[in-house]
Design a protein around this motif. Structure first.
Motif, PDB file in Angstrom:
ATOM      1  N   GLU A 324       0.770  -0.980   0.202  1.00 52.32           N
ATOM      2  CA  GLU A 324       0.192  -0.260  -0.280  1.00 52.32           C
ATOM      3  C   GLU A 324       0.680   0.972  -0.503  1.00 52.32           C
ATOM      4  O   GLU A 324       0.550   2.929  -0.119  1.00 52.32           O
ATOM      5  N   GLY A 387      -5.578   3.465  -3.543  1.00 55.39           N
ATOM      6  CA  GLY A 387      -7.299   2.558  -2.881  1.00 55.39           C
ATOM      7  C   GLY A 387      -7.087   1.267  -3.065  1.00 55.39           C
ATOM      8  O   GLY A 387      -6.132   0.908  -4.319  1.00 55.39           O
ATOM      9  N   TYR A 388      -7.922   0.740  -2.304  1.00 55.85           N
ATOM     10  CA  TYR A 388      -8.241  -0.509  -2.919  1.00 55.85           C
ATOM     11  C   TYR A 388      -9.312  -0.745  -3.695  1.00 55.85           C
ATOM     12  O   TYR A 388     -10.041  -0.328  -3.930  1.00 55.85           O
ATOM     13  N   GLU A 392     -14.547   0.431  -1.482  1.00 52.89           N
ATOM     14  CA  GLU A 392     -14.127   1.894  -0.438  1.00 52.89           C
ATOM     15  C   GLU A 392     -13.820   1.439   0.502  1.00 52.89           C
ATOM     16  O   GLU A 392     -13.445   2.498   1.724  1.00 52.89           O
ATOM     17  N   THR A 395     -10.461   0.606   1.846  1.00 52.42           N
ATOM     18  CA  THR A 395      -9.690   1.600   1.728  1.00 52.42           C
ATOM     19  C   THR A 395     -10.116   2.748   3.012  1.00 52.42           C
ATOM     20  O   THR A 395      -8.892   3.565   3.851  1.00 52.42           O
ATOM     21  N   ARG A 396     -10.438   2.735   3.287  1.00 47.84           N
ATOM     22  CA  ARG A 396     -11.113   3.608   4.609  1.00 47.84           C
ATOM     23  C   ARG A 396     -10.907   3.658   5.945  1.00 47.84           C
ATOM     24  O   ARG A 396      -9.665   4.069   6.243  1.00 47.84           O
ATOM     25  N   THR A 398      -7.439   1.234   6.078  1.00 43.46           N
ATOM     26  CA  THR A 398      -6.562   1.929   5.760  1.00 43.46           C
ATOM     27  C   THR A 398      -5.915   2.859   5.896  1.00 43.46           C
ATOM     28  O   THR A 398      -4.804   3.405   6.208  1.00 43.46           O
ATOM     29  N   VAL A 399      -6.727   3.804   4.939  1.00 40.88           N
ATOM     30  CA  VAL A 399      -5.694   5.163   4.841  1.00 40.88           C
ATOM     31  C   VAL A 399      -7.179   6.428   5.214  1.00 40.88           C
ATOM     32  O   VAL A 399      -8.322   6.396   4.706  1.00 40.88           O
TER      33      VAL A 399
END
Length: 523
Positions: A324, A387-388, A392, A395-396, A398-399
């Motif tokens: 990532e 992002g992945y 979503e 993604t949220r 993780t980031v």
């Protein structure tokens, strides 16, 4: 917030191809870029660039380009560089597939990524072709690089003589590559990395990974993994070093290639460090050309790294990162022999780091002396993913909204700004540097008719390296043994995902919400 001791670097706003090859001088064009470790055949930089452009043209002639995903399933061979960068040059997105994957695993990645074209090699063709057929890719859409009846080979595509297409992309937003990562937990997900992410990470490492044009770099870490992709393939090409490819690790062959080609810079993972430190075979080879060894993909302790340094007689450092983050976020300082060899080093240029107390959420600062309290490592910088793919929610998780990548690893920081990884908040297992998602193995185990519940955790082996261990609750009256369970898993997954220890238990410990309490199982 903790920043790099190195000043920010200027990140060029260009594609990966232009970054690597636009400034290729006439002198460098004649230098050796890649040596085939198997055959000894050499590829010069000029021929490599021409091959990349021809491959991009061949894809464009098949109406493949911006918006398309192309899968690359290959071990470390010179053709990998041509195809990988040819895909990027065409405007398409490359999704790299683990060379050890089974047909089921390849199919899952092809389907999830939406790949419209596949490159593979003869030695890996059986599972690849089965997966391609399962997702509906016609034989015309599968290239077997070294040739196979019914399929085009790489020579066929390059021989078509098509010019590379004109491609207009935004390097900051266009997805260049999509390796698959388990993130901090769960099933593998497509990690969307832009051209800028990849370019930035090469530039960010300049002061720390001091590869030079005179270096000969042994490429044993797989190019399909983000570590090999950025740290070996792209850094070596940008610095005009020579890469010696090695399709799979074999210690005797590894040592022979170092000796034969005078390799100077080794990028390794901890299992190779163990071999270099302990195996008697090492003493039979001349490794005197090696000036630097860099270990990543999983942590190694200072004792092991010190033993490698002493035995090989080279500078040894560690680094840290994740898919990532393209992947490098930390690396050992080449100019500081006084820092612990157990450290993952300092943040690379243009990178901010926070060490966050997992109980209070408070930031932990660099101490004036000694080592800090532990906290989760968060990083922010131009190398952090877009992002992945299609996830979503993940993604949220993780980031966050401020761009901080929550790594899921627990670290500490020393008074000199050096970081250490001490534990893992995330559930991911690292076996020989490869990611293994417990949830994936648990779901597979539960398909066995005699298994009613299961949990998988990372457990240390005799060398202190992490292996996947399964805790299994068997059906009443069943008579399973460890070998049967291990064999069942091995039928369905790549070798690095195999369960390598099994313990039978009465119940799997779980929280009130049903989450497996892995810490209880790790003891």
């Amino acid at each position: 917030m903790i920043t790099s001791p190195y000043p920010d670097e200027t990140i060029p706003d260009v594609s990966v191809f232009d970054f690597l090859f636009a400034d290729l001088s006439e002198d460098d064009a004649g230098r050796t870029a890649i040596v085939d470790g198997t055959s000894g055949a050499e590829t010069i930089f000029g021929d490599l660039r021409r091959g990349i452009e021809s491959l991009a043209g061949a894809l464009a002639a098949r109406a493949i380009g911006t918006g398309d995903v192309v899968a690359l399933h290959s071990p470390n061979i010179p053709a990998f560089a041509t195809v990988f960068h040819g895909i990027l040059r065409s405007g398409a997105t490359a999704t790299t597939v683990n060379a050890l994957y089974t047909a089921e695993e390849i199919e899952t990645q092809l389907r999830d990524s939406g790949a419209v074209f596949l490159f593979t090699v003869g030695a890996l063709a059986e599972p690849a072709l089965a997966a391609a057929a399962a997702v509906g890719l016609s034989p015309e859409r599968v290239v077997v690089l070294d040739g196979r009846d019914g399929h085009a080979g790489l020579a066929d595509l390059l021989g078509e003589g098509h010019d590379a297409p004109v491609v207009d992309i935004d390097p900051a937003t266009h997805v260049a590559v999509m390796p698959y990562s388990s993130g901090t937990t769960g099933y593998p997900k497509g990690v969307r990395l832009s051209h800028r992410n990849l370019v930035a990470n090469v530039v960010q490492t300049y002061p720390l990974l001091d590869v030079e044009s005179t270096d000969v770099v042994l490429a044993v870490l797989p190019f399909f993994h983000i570590y090999g992709m950025t740290v070996l393939l792209d850094i070596a090409l940008k610095r005009r070093a020579t890469l010696v490819t090695m399709p799979r690790f074999d210690l005797a062959r590894f040592l022979e290639l170092i000796q034969t080609h005078g390799c100077t810079y080794l990028f390794i993972a901890p299992p190779i460090a163990v071999a270099l430190a302990k195996h008697p075979l090492v003493a039979e080879y001349d490794l005197g050309t090696v000036r630097a060894i860099f270990s990543g993909a999983a942590p190694a302790d200072a004792g092991l790294m010190g033993a490698v340094a002493e035995r090989v007689g080279a500078r040894v450092r560690q680094g840290y990162g994740m898919s990532e983050a393209s992947p490098v976020t930390h690396a050992g300082r080449p100019d500081r022999d006084d820092l612990s060899l157990g450290s993952i080093g300092v943040p690379v240029a243009n990178t901010e780091v926070r060490l966050v107390d997992i109980e209070t959420g408070a930031d932990i600062d660099v101490p004036t002396e000694g080592i800090s309290e532990p906290g989760e490592v968060w990083v922010r910088g131009p190398q952090v993913m877009l992002g992945y793919l299609g996830r979503e929610d993940a993604t949220r998780e993780t980031v966050d909204e401020e761009g901080w990548l929550h790594t899921g690893d627990i670290g500490t920081v020393g008074a000199q700004g050096e970081f250490y990884i001490v534990d893992r908040l995330k559930e991911l297992i690292k076996y020989k540097g490869y990611q293994v998602a417990p949830a994936e193995l648990e779901a597979l185990l539960l398909t066995h008719p005699d298994i009613v519940d299961a949990a998988v955790v990372g457990a240390p082996d005799a060398d202190g390296q992490e292996i996947p261990k399964a805790f299994v609750v068997q059906r009443e009256g069943a008579a399973l043994d460890a070998a049967t369970v291990e064999a069942f898993v091995a039928e369905h997954v790549a070798p690095h995902k195999k369960v390598r220890a099994v313990e039978f238990i009465e119940t799997v410990p779980k929280s009130a919400s049903g989450k497996i309490l892995r810490k209880d199982l790790r003891g």
